[in-house]
Design a protein around this motif. Structure first.
Motif, PDB file in Angstrom:
ATOM      1  N   ASP A 165      28.416  66.810  12.669  1.00 17.65           N
ATOM      2  CA  ASP A 165      29.027  66.820  11.324  1.00 17.65           C
ATOM      3  C   ASP A 165      29.555  65.435  10.951  1.00 17.65           C
ATOM      4  N   ASN A 166      30.170  64.753  11.916  1.00 14.82           N
ATOM      5  CA  ASN A 166      30.687  63.415  11.636  1.00 14.82           C
ATOM      6  C   ASN A 166      29.571  62.414  11.363  1.00 14.82           C
ATOM      7  N   LEU A 167      28.451  62.569  12.064  1.00 13.98           N
ATOM      8  CA  LEU A 167      27.295  61.715  11.802  1.00 13.98           C
ATOM      9  C   LEU A 167      26.729  61.990  10.411  1.00 13.98           C
ATOM     10  N   ARG A 168      26.673  63.251  10.025  1.00 16.62           N
ATOM     11  CA  ARG A 168      26.197  63.597   8.678  1.00 16.62           C
ATOM     12  C   ARG A 168      27.083  62.956   7.610  1.00 16.62           C
ATOM     13  N   THR A 169      28.385  62.995   7.855  1.00 15.02           N
ATOM     14  CA  THR A 169      29.324  62.401   6.898  1.00 15.02           C
ATOM     15  C   THR A 169      29.133  60.902   6.789  1.00 15.02           C
ATOM     16  N   LEU A 170      29.040  60.221   7.928  1.00 17.08           N
ATOM     17  CA  LEU A 170      28.917  58.767   7.932  1.00 17.08           C
ATOM     18  C   LEU A 170      27.648  58.304   7.232  1.00 17.08           C
ATOM     19  N   PHE A 171      26.536  58.983   7.521  1.00 17.70           N
ATOM     20  CA  PHE A 171      25.237  58.542   6.995  1.00 17.70           C
ATOM     21  C   PHE A 171      24.793  59.304   5.749  1.00 17.70           C
ATOM     22  N   GLU A 172      25.655  60.219   5.262  1.00 20.36           N
ATOM     23  CA  GLU A 172      25.361  60.996   4.054  1.00 20.36           C
ATOM     24  C   GLU A 172      23.975  61.627   4.143  1.00 20.36           C
ATOM     25  N   LEU A 173      23.735  62.312   5.259  1.00 19.57           N
ATOM     26  CA  LEU A 173      22.410  62.884   5.509  1.00 19.57           C
ATOM     27  C   LEU A 173      22.123  64.075   4.606  1.00 19.57           C
ATOM     28  N   PRO A 174      20.935  64.112   3.998  1.00 19.44           N
ATOM     29  CA  PRO A 174      20.536  65.283   3.210  1.00 19.44           C
ATOM     30  C   PRO A 174      20.372  66.516   4.104  1.00 19.44           C
ATOM     31  N   ASP A 175      20.404  67.686   3.500  1.00 18.71           N
ATOM     32  CA  ASP A 175      20.309  68.941   4.258  1.00 18.71           C
ATOM     33  C   ASP A 175      18.958  69.134   4.926  1.00 18.71           C
ATOM     34  N   ASN A 176      17.924  68.440   4.445  1.00 18.70           N
ATOM     35  CA  ASN A 176      16.592  68.643   5.025  1.00 18.70           C
ATOM     36  C   ASN A 176      16.326  67.750   6.234  1.00 18.70           C
ATOM     37  N   TYR A 177      17.401  67.202   6.810  1.00 16.82           N
ATOM     38  CA  TYR A 177      17.302  66.437   8.056  1.00 16.82           C
ATOM     39  C   TYR A 177      18.177  67.102   9.116  1.00 16.82           C
ATOM     40  N   SER A 178      17.671  67.132  10.337  1.00 16.31           N
ATOM     41  CA  SER A 178      18.441  67.626  11.473  1.00 16.31           C
ATOM     42  C   SER A 178      18.996  66.455  12.266  1.00 16.31           C
ATOM     43  N   VAL A 179      20.183  66.652  12.821  1.00 22.09           N
ATOM     44  CA  VAL A 179      20.786  65.667  13.715  1.00 22.09           C
ATOM     45  C   VAL A 179      20.554  66.135  15.144  1.00 22.09           C
ATOM     46  N   MET A 180      20.012  65.257  15.979  1.00 25.91           N
ATOM     47  CA  MET A 180      19.764  65.593  17.381  1.00 25.91           C
ATOM     48  C   MET A 180      20.550  64.648  18.275  1.00 25.91           C
ATOM     49  N   LEU A 181      21.148  65.203  19.308  1.00 21.93           N
ATOM     50  CA  LEU A 181      21.852  64.423  20.327  1.00 21.93           C
ATOM     51  C   LEU A 181      21.127  64.627  21.644  1.00 21.93           C
ATOM     52  N   MET A 182      20.657  63.537  22.225  1.00 25.80           N
ATOM     53  CA  MET A 182      19.841  63.628  23.438  1.00 25.80           C
ATOM     54  C   MET A 182      20.266  62.567  24.442  1.00 25.80           C
ATOM     55  N   GLU A 183      19.819  62.746  25.667  1.00 26.02           N
ATOM     56  CA  GLU A 183      20.007  61.725  26.685  1.00 26.02           C
ATOM     57  C   GLU A 183      18.701  60.943  26.832  1.00 26.02           C
ATOM     58  N   GLY A 184      18.696  59.979  27.728  1.00 22.31           N
ATOM     59  CA  GLY A 184      17.477  59.232  28.002  1.00 22.31           C
ATOM     60  C   GLY A 184      17.292  57.983  27.174  1.00 22.31           C
ATOM     61  N   GLY A 185      18.261  57.669  26.300  1.00 15.96           N
ATOM     62  CA  GLY A 185      18.148  56.479  25.481  1.00 15.96           C
ATOM     63  C   GLY A 185      16.957  56.531  24.543  1.00 15.96           C
ATOM     64  N   ALA A 186      16.698  55.420  23.882  1.00 15.61           N
ATOM     65  CA  ALA A 186      15.539  55.357  22.991  1.00 15.61           C
ATOM     66  C   ALA A 186      14.237  55.506  23.771  1.00 15.61           C
ATOM     67  N   HIS A 187      14.261  55.205  25.057  1.00  9.20           N
ATOM     68  CA  HIS A 187      13.052  55.313  25.875  1.00  9.20           C
ATOM     69  C   HIS A 187      12.484  56.733  25.851  1.00  9.20           C
TER      70      HIS A 187
END
Length: 378
Positions: free
Chosen positions: A61-83
């Motif tokens: 929710d905080n990431l959505r607020t910061l980046f003003e994400l539209p509803d048609n995008y999902s936020v994912m939190l993962m491990e493993g870095g960008a790799h």
């Protein structure tokens, strides 16, 4: 936590993990002993517990607020870095026998491209510039319009190149690795299909990865896609994959801090521009003593500034040694580029950048005289 000027004895210009605001560090430290006043620490929380689910939702929710994400995008939190997403993106976006486009402008783009070759027919839209010191002109790109997406690295940390606008990809789904730039500028999110970033530059500590994925792209993985890379699982609240809760806590704490700034991303973008200008002005006014690796002014990174001192590796090393003596550390360039590199992320203190600027001016003055005296004796 307040957005405040921090004066420190030691300022780190590490390319990652980043310098963290003291308020964020204190909160993370305190959570080790007493997480959310529960009486036990953040390292002890099970990934499938009620508390961890609340934390994950709060972070998203905080990431959505910061980046003003539209509803048609999902936020994912993962491990493993960008790799991990270097593999996960082609596995989720390229159908069997399909293709994708990659633009390589630096070290990390090259590594991403190499990984993608395992999972589809990959088109390199422009030959790789040998020194990776500029971004090729868009008119020279050759894009496969039948590809599933166009991938680029928004900011290259080694060579110090940064895209200043969204590239034109001829209608392709645009996928951006923003590991070192996400959180430092406003985004036109709807122009991207996927944005992803390892957190340790501007959004937390190593061990967590943030991704924004347009919803219509979820649910079409290749058959061989591991469960941990399948985006359907990443958005399923009931998928138990035992995330590292401490790293998510750090990201949430940092994002809460970023959200407190007046204007949110406008504030951080203006601050990033201000800090970068302090260093670039010294380089531009140095009469060639400091020479940047990036050869095009309009492509210069605000976040990673790689340069050389008098075209002499010995003087580069002297710069790094003397800077460390006065508390300016982690300025050594990557082994692939050498030289000096100043990484200036959101958490890099303005006072530290000013101190680096003053050191650069003093170092140039002393060593220009030294070089002239040496040449006069030849």
């Amino acid at each position: 936590m307040e957005i405040a000027t921090e004066v420190r004895d030691v300022y780190t210009f590490s390319p990652g993990p980043c310098s963290l605001p003291l308020g964020v560090q204190r909160s993370c430290h305190n959570s080790l002993w007493n997480f959310e006043d529960l009486g036990y620490g953040s390292l002890e929380i099970p990934g499938n517990s009620y508390e961890s689910k609340i934390l994950v939702k709060k972070c998203k929710d905080n990431l959505r607020t910061l980046f003003e994400l539209p509803d048609n995008y999902s936020v994912m939190l993962m491990e493993g870095g960008a790799h991990l997403l270097n593999s996960g993106i082609p596995l989720n976006m390229i159908p069997e026998g399909g293709s994708a486009n990659y633009l390589v402008t630096g070290f990390w783009g090259a590594r991403t491209h190499k990984e993608s070759l395992k999972f589809g027919n990959i088109k390199l839209v422009h030959e790789i510039v040998p020194q990776m010191n500029y971004i090729p002109d868009e008119k020279d790109w050759q894009i496969d319009t039948k590809g599933s997406y166009f991938h680029f690295t928004d900011n290259e940390t080694l060579s110090g190149l940064e895209f200043k606008q969204v590239p034109y990809a001829q209608g392709q789904n645009i996928v951006a690795d923003m590991t070192s730039s996400l959180g430092t500028k406003k985004l036109e999110t709807n122009k991207y299909a996927v944005i992803y970033a390892a957190a340790q530059k501007n959004l937390g500590i190593a061990g967590n990865t943030v991704a924004f994925v347009r919803n219509d792209l979820i649910g079409k993985p290749q058959k061989m896609t591991p469960s941990y890379m399948d985006w359907r699982n990443m958005v399923d609240e009931n998928f138990d994959y035992n995330m590292g809760i401490y790293s998510i806590y750090a990201t949430n704490t940092y994002v809460e801090y970023l959200n407190q700034a007046p204007g949110k991303l406008d504030y951080w973008e203006n601050l990033a521009n201000q800090k970068a200008k302090l260093i670039w002005d010294v380089i531009d006014g140095s009469r060639g003593f400091f020479k940047p690796l990036c050869t095009k002014r309009d492509q210069r990174s605000r976040l990673n500034i790689t340069f050389y001192c008098a075209n002499d590796e010995k003087i580069d090393n002297l710069f790094i040694e003397e800077a460390a003596k006065i508390g300016l550390i982690e300025l050594k360039g990557h082994p692939a580029t050498k030289g000096v590199r100043a990484s200036i992320y959101n958490g890099t203190q303005l006072e530290g950048v000013k101190k680096l600027r003053d050191f650069m001016l003093d170092f140039q003055e002393k060593n220009e005289v030294r070089i002239v005296n040496t040449l006069s004796r030849l």
